[in-house]
Design a protein around this motif. Structure first.
Motif, PDB file in Angstrom:
ATOM      1  N   LEU A  81       0.861  -1.179   0.000  1.00 27.73           N
ATOM      2  CA  LEU A  81       0.000   0.000   0.000  1.00 27.73           C
ATOM      3  C   LEU A  81       0.896   1.227   0.000  1.00 27.73           C
ATOM      4  N   ILE A  82       0.611   2.168  -0.915  1.00 27.49           N
ATOM      5  CA  ILE A  82       1.443   3.361  -1.072  1.00 27.49           C
ATOM      6  C   ILE A  82       0.733   4.546  -0.424  1.00 27.49           C
ATOM      7  N   LEU A  83       1.459   5.252   0.438  1.00 30.42           N
ATOM      8  CA  LEU A  83       0.950   6.447   1.116  1.00 30.42           C
ATOM      9  C   LEU A  83       1.768   7.649   0.673  1.00 30.42           C
ATOM     10  N   SER A  84       1.093   8.744   0.368  1.00 33.70           N
ATOM     11  CA  SER A  84       1.779   9.959  -0.093  1.00 33.70           C
ATOM     12  C   SER A  84       1.389  11.127   0.794  1.00 33.70           C
ATOM     13  N   CYS A  85       2.397  11.862   1.241  1.00 35.29           N
ATOM     14  CA  CYS A  85       2.165  13.027   2.094  1.00 35.29           C
ATOM     15  C   CYS A  85       1.948  14.280   1.238  1.00 35.29           C
ATOM     16  N   GLY A  86       0.969  14.243   0.424  1.00 36.85           N
ATOM     17  CA  GLY A  86       0.697  15.412  -0.394  1.00 36.85           C
ATOM     18  C   GLY A  86       0.520  15.044  -1.856  1.00 36.85           C
ATOM     19  N   PHE A  87       0.070  16.021  -2.620  1.00 39.04           N
ATOM     20  CA  PHE A  87      -0.292  15.827  -4.014  1.00 39.04           C
ATOM     21  C   PHE A  87       0.925  15.450  -4.858  1.00 39.04           C
ATOM     22  N   GLU A  88       2.055  16.125  -4.640  1.00 38.79           N
ATOM     23  CA  GLU A  88       3.234  15.895  -5.442  1.00 38.79           C
ATOM     24  C   GLU A  88       4.366  15.264  -4.639  1.00 38.79           C
ATOM     25  N   ALA A  89       4.009  14.527  -3.600  1.00 40.51           N
ATOM     26  CA  ALA A  89       5.051  13.903  -2.783  1.00 40.51           C
ATOM     27  C   ALA A  89       5.721  12.744  -3.516  1.00 40.51           C
ATOM     28  N   GLU A  90       4.962  12.040  -4.374  1.00 43.19           N
ATOM     29  CA  GLU A  90       5.538  10.912  -5.117  1.00 43.19           C
ATOM     30  C   GLU A  90       6.227  11.437  -6.367  1.00 43.19           C
ATOM     31  N   LYS A  91       7.545  11.303  -6.372  1.00 45.90           N
ATOM     32  CA  LYS A  91       8.357  11.722  -7.513  1.00 45.90           C
ATOM     33  C   LYS A  91       9.232  10.550  -7.981  1.00 45.90           C
ATOM     34  N   GLU A  92       8.579   9.402  -8.089  1.00 50.01           N
ATOM     35  CA  GLU A  92       9.322   8.192  -8.431  1.00 50.01           C
ATOM     36  C   GLU A  92       9.927   8.296  -9.830  1.00 50.01           C
ATOM     37  N   GLU A  93      11.230   8.042  -9.903  1.00 52.66           N
ATOM     38  CA  GLU A  93      11.947   8.100 -11.166  1.00 52.66           C
ATOM     39  C   GLU A  93      12.499   6.737 -11.582  1.00 52.66           C
ATOM     40  N   ASN A  94      12.437   5.780 -10.695  1.00 56.29           N
ATOM     41  CA  ASN A  94      12.959   4.453 -11.027  1.00 56.29           C
ATOM     42  C   ASN A  94      11.962   3.718 -11.926  1.00 56.29           C
TER      43      ASN A  94
ATOM     44  N   ARG B 242      -3.069   3.467  -3.806  1.00 55.48           N
ATOM     45  CA  ARG B 242      -2.404   4.667  -3.305  1.00 55.48           C
ATOM     46  C   ARG B 242      -3.393   5.489  -2.483  1.00 55.48           C
ATOM     47  N   LEU B 243      -2.961   5.926  -1.321  1.00 54.79           N
ATOM     48  CA  LEU B 243      -3.742   6.802  -0.446  1.00 54.79           C
ATOM     49  C   LEU B 243      -2.957   8.104  -0.277  1.00 54.79           C
ATOM     50  N   ILE B 244      -3.596   9.222  -0.645  1.00 49.62           N
ATOM     51  CA  ILE B 244      -2.921  10.523  -0.668  1.00 49.62           C
ATOM     52  C   ILE B 244      -3.586  11.438   0.344  1.00 49.62           C
ATOM     53  N   LEU B 245      -2.763  12.105   1.147  1.00 50.16           N
ATOM     54  CA  LEU B 245      -3.249  13.079   2.119  1.00 50.16           C
ATOM     55  C   LEU B 245      -3.111  14.479   1.513  1.00 50.16           C
ATOM     56  N   LEU B 246      -4.255  15.095   1.221  1.00 48.94           N
ATOM     57  CA  LEU B 246      -4.257  16.425   0.623  1.00 48.94           C
ATOM     58  C   LEU B 246      -4.199  17.459   1.739  1.00 48.94           C
ATOM     59  N   GLN B 247      -3.079  18.178   1.779  1.00 42.51           N
ATOM     60  CA  GLN B 247      -2.887  19.148   2.852  1.00 42.51           C
ATOM     61  C   GLN B 247      -3.287  20.558   2.437  1.00 42.51           C
ATOM     62  N   GLU B 248      -3.542  20.774   1.182  1.00 43.79           N
ATOM     63  CA  GLU B 248      -3.921  22.103   0.700  1.00 43.79           C
ATOM     64  C   GLU B 248      -5.288  22.014   0.023  1.00 43.79           C
TER      65      GLU B 248
ATOM     66  N   GLU C 125      -0.990   6.705 -15.842  1.00 43.66           N
ATOM     67  CA  GLU C 125      -1.689   5.422 -15.920  1.00 43.66           C
ATOM     68  C   GLU C 125      -1.680   4.688 -14.585  1.00 43.66           C
ATOM     69  N   GLN C 126      -1.945   5.447 -13.531  1.00 42.99           N
ATOM     70  CA  GLN C 126      -2.127   4.899 -12.189  1.00 42.99           C
ATOM     71  C   GLN C 126      -3.534   5.280 -11.748  1.00 42.99           C
ATOM     72  N   TYR C 127      -4.372   4.260 -11.526  1.00 44.54           N
ATOM     73  CA  TYR C 127      -5.802   4.515 -11.367  1.00 44.54           C
ATOM     74  C   TYR C 127      -6.352   4.100 -10.006  1.00 44.54           C
ATOM     75  N   ASN C 128      -5.643   3.340  -9.222  1.00 46.46           N
ATOM     76  CA  ASN C 128      -6.125   2.957  -7.891  1.00 46.46           C
ATOM     77  C   ASN C 128      -5.718   4.043  -6.891  1.00 46.46           C
ATOM     78  N   ILE C 129      -6.393   5.172  -6.981  1.00 46.32           N
ATOM     79  CA  ILE C 129      -6.030   6.362  -6.201  1.00 46.32           C
ATOM     80  C   ILE C 129      -7.198   6.731  -5.273  1.00 46.32           C
ATOM     81  N   ALA C 130      -6.862   6.973  -4.022  1.00 41.39           N
ATOM     82  CA  ALA C 130      -7.838   7.486  -3.041  1.00 41.39           C
ATOM     83  C   ALA C 130      -7.201   8.656  -2.306  1.00 41.39           C
TER      84      ALA C 130
ATOM     85  N   TYR D  74     -12.076  10.438  -1.230  1.00 40.91           N
ATOM     86  CA  TYR D  74     -12.269  10.716  -2.648  1.00 40.91           C
ATOM     87  C   TYR D  74     -11.506   9.650  -3.452  1.00 40.91           C
ATOM     88  N   SER D  75     -12.240   8.844  -4.159  1.00 35.81           N
ATOM     89  CA  SER D  75     -11.646   7.741  -4.926  1.00 35.81           C
ATOM     90  C   SER D  75     -11.810   8.010  -6.415  1.00 35.81           C
TER      91      SER D  75
END
Length: 600
Positions: free
Chosen positions: A88-101, A113-119, A134-139, A152-153
């Motif tokens: 399970l992927i958790l993100s501390c904000g809208f643009e916290a995930e900057k995966e380049e690999n 993915r579960l994202i915490l919107l702070q703004e 092309e990542q669609y399992n977003i909440a 919000y899913s």
């Protein structure tokens, strides 16, 4: 055990806890997020947390869950993801995930993915951002989550690209959206190679449709997920001719979603653009059946060197026994008397010979055995000769590349196969000279030549396509080609569907492949391939075998026999003449006869 008891206790008391949340407006965000994570783990188990960013409650919250945690505070992992896929992927904000690999993005594309919107960020923009990757399992949850209880899913196949889920009502947060694509297009193109993919017209609508053990699987998948097939026919005009190698290239370049073809993975190091193996086959040569032995060579074919040696030994044994029993001494034995024994020569040739008078029992027994041996030898060779003259045997089959060099055949190859199999880097055709290989640039011309059963060439073909050729030859007067399991390019070839690198429903398609094979549909389609080709007139109902030749024997066929007979007769005459010349008594008798005639 304590963890299981704790988890069951939390699940049972989730309803009571959520009711208490509505009455307690000052409940902290960390506690309700912990409850949400327990619910997500109950819906779909995960054993690893991947947290992007550090400026939120997620890092401290992970300490309260007995699962492994990977913290990517900079927004990227900087290493190839080799952990369990139950993540399970958790993100501390809208643009916290900057995966380049690249490898990590591939392996974690479909994870939740579960994202915490702070703004004050709208969920619509977040869903659009992740859909481009092309990542669609977003909440998503906002900071007022303890008060609103709303998650919000993202939803793909609907007008509004997200949905508000109230966790108090028990609605699912994450769903497999690609199980019902609601008519969304799946881009594909076919190579029209029978029997894998064959075009036909729907009798009801008059539209084109494709059948075959490759096309049927893709058709069933499109119906299963409620999608629409869109043929990218423009690629033929923009990118060049349609060929399975080109289809794999177009799919790897994201011009297609799934190719309606299969390609081999011989030299692939990266299988990101290929599915789970769909077919396994061998890749060998179909070789013309050997020509029949000519009649003028039949007389040499029936004579085996080992049998001749054995008969010569048996002849010498009989000759020695006859001489010894008649003379009762070994002094009469000589090389000439043994090899030129008159009784043995006549006996072995099945001719009568003078039986010695006042013979002993041993001599009678030897003569009886000699008669039996002559009967067996003449009967055996007479049966061989008559059988081979009635139906001449075929010449030896081709087993190795050395046999190819000695034969009259050429190897017909296509440019794509030559690119994989030619001489460089330990290729399979390294021992074949250039004169023995004829390359066809046009693949359809190569296939047409192979389908005409031209017996001047040998053709590479996989075992799947050979099955239809083998069925077609049952309509012929006699078979023309055979499939050589000794003369192969590879005995184990894996064929897979080419797919787009970041295809989001790849797991569904591979699951569909396994189910279709498990239900026996693949075998059913392959068994019906030849009948479908006949029905669609892709295979002519025609006999490509050569008409049977006349079986008459001409004088030219007896050339060697007559020649040997003439030579043997000449040798006999010479021997007879030498015997006459060597006999002095004969000369004296002739001289007296001529003298008496002169006096008279």
């Amino acid at each position: 055990m304590a963890w299981l008891i704790f988890l069951l206790f939390c699940i049972v008391n989730t309803g009571a806890q959520l009711s208490a949340i509505t009455d307690t407006s000052n409940l902290d965000l960390e506690k309700i997020l912990l409850t949400l994570l327990l619910r997500l783990q109950h819906e779909n188990f995960f054993d690893t947390l991947l947290i992007y960013g550090e400026d939120c409650v997620f890092p401290s919250l992970s300490r309260r869950l007995p699962v492994s945690t990977v913290l990517a505070s900079s927004g990227t992992t900087d290493f190839d993801w080799n952990y369990s896929s139950l993540t399970l992927i958790l993100s501390c904000g809208f643009e916290a995930e900057k995966e380049e690999n690249y490898r990590t993005l591939m392996k974690l594309q479909t994870n939740r993915r579960l994202i915490l919107l702070q703004e004050d960020i709208q969920p619509e923009s977040v869903c659009n951002f992740y859909s481009k990757k092309e990542q669609y399992n977003i909440a998503m949850v906002k900071e007022n989550f303890p008060k609103s209880g709303l998650v919000y899913s993202c939803r793909l196949f609907q007008d509004q690209n997200y949905e508000k889920v109230n966790i108090f009502k028990g609605s699912p947060i994450f769903i497999n959206q690609f199980r019902n694509m609601r008519g969304a297009p799946i881009r594909t193109i076919t190579d029209d190679l029978a029997p894998r993919s064959m075009v036909t017209l729907d009798p009801k609508t008059g539209e084109k449709k494709w059948i075959g053990y490759v096309a049927n699987l893709l058709n069933n998948f499109i119906k299963k997920v409620n999608a629409t097939m869109v043929m990218q026919v423009k690629l033929n005009e923009l990118e060049g001719k349609i060929f399975f190698v080109n289809i794999s290239k177009w799919t790897a370049n994201d011009l297609l979603d799934i190719g309606m073809s299969v390609d081999t993975t011989w030299e692939m190091d990266n299988f990101d653009t290929f599915t789970y193996p769909y077919l396994m086959c061998s890749y060998c040569f179909m070789i013309p059946l050997p020509d029949e032995v000519p009649y003028n060579e039949v007389f040499a074919v029936i004579i085996y060197p080992s049998v001749l040696v054995m008969l010569l030994v048996l002849f010498c044994v009989f000759s020695v026994m006859l001489i010894y029993i008649q003379q009762r001494t070994w002094r009469g034995l000589s090389l000439t008397s043994i090899l030129m024994n008159d009784m043995c020569l006549r006996g072995f040739l099945g001719q009568p010979f003078p039986f010695p008078r006042q013979s002993s029992r041993k001599l009678k027994l030897i003569c009886l055995l000699l008669c039996f041996a002559s009967l067996m030898i003449t009967t055996m060779y007479g049966a061989y000769l008559k059988t081979f003259l009635f139906s001449p045997p075929p010449k030896p089959m081709m087993r190795t590349f050395s046999d190819l060099e000695k034969s009259r055949y050429k190897v017909a190859m296509n440019w794509a196969e030559m690119d994989m199999l030619r001489f460089e880097n330990d290729r399979k055709l390294q021992r074949v000279s250039n004169d023995r290989v004829e390359i066809f640039e046009d693949y359809h011309q190569f296939v047409s030549l192979r389908e005409s059963f031209n017996d001047n060439y040998i053709f590479p073909v996989n075992s799947l396509r050979w099955e239809t050729y083998n069925e077609q030859q049952k309509l012929f007067h006699h078979r023309v080609f055979y499939y050589s399991n000794d003369f192969c390019l590879t005995r184990y070839s894996i064929l897979s569907f080419p797919i787009r690198r970041h295809l989001p429903y790849r797991d569904l398609f591979e699951e569909h492949i396994l189910r279709q094979k498990e239900f026996g549909l693949l075998k059913h389609w392959m068994d019906r391939s030849f009948l479908d080709m006949l029905r669609l007139k892709l295979t002519p109902y025609e006999d490509f075998s050569a008409p049977p030749e006349e079986t008459a024997i001409y004088v030219d066929d007896l050339y060697w026999i007559l020649g040997i007979y003439a030579v043997a007769l000449s040798i006999s005459c010479c021997c007879f003449a030498l015997e006459l010349l060597g006999s002095l008594s004969w000369w004296k008798s002739l001289k007296k006869f001529m003298w008496r005639g002169f006096k008279n």
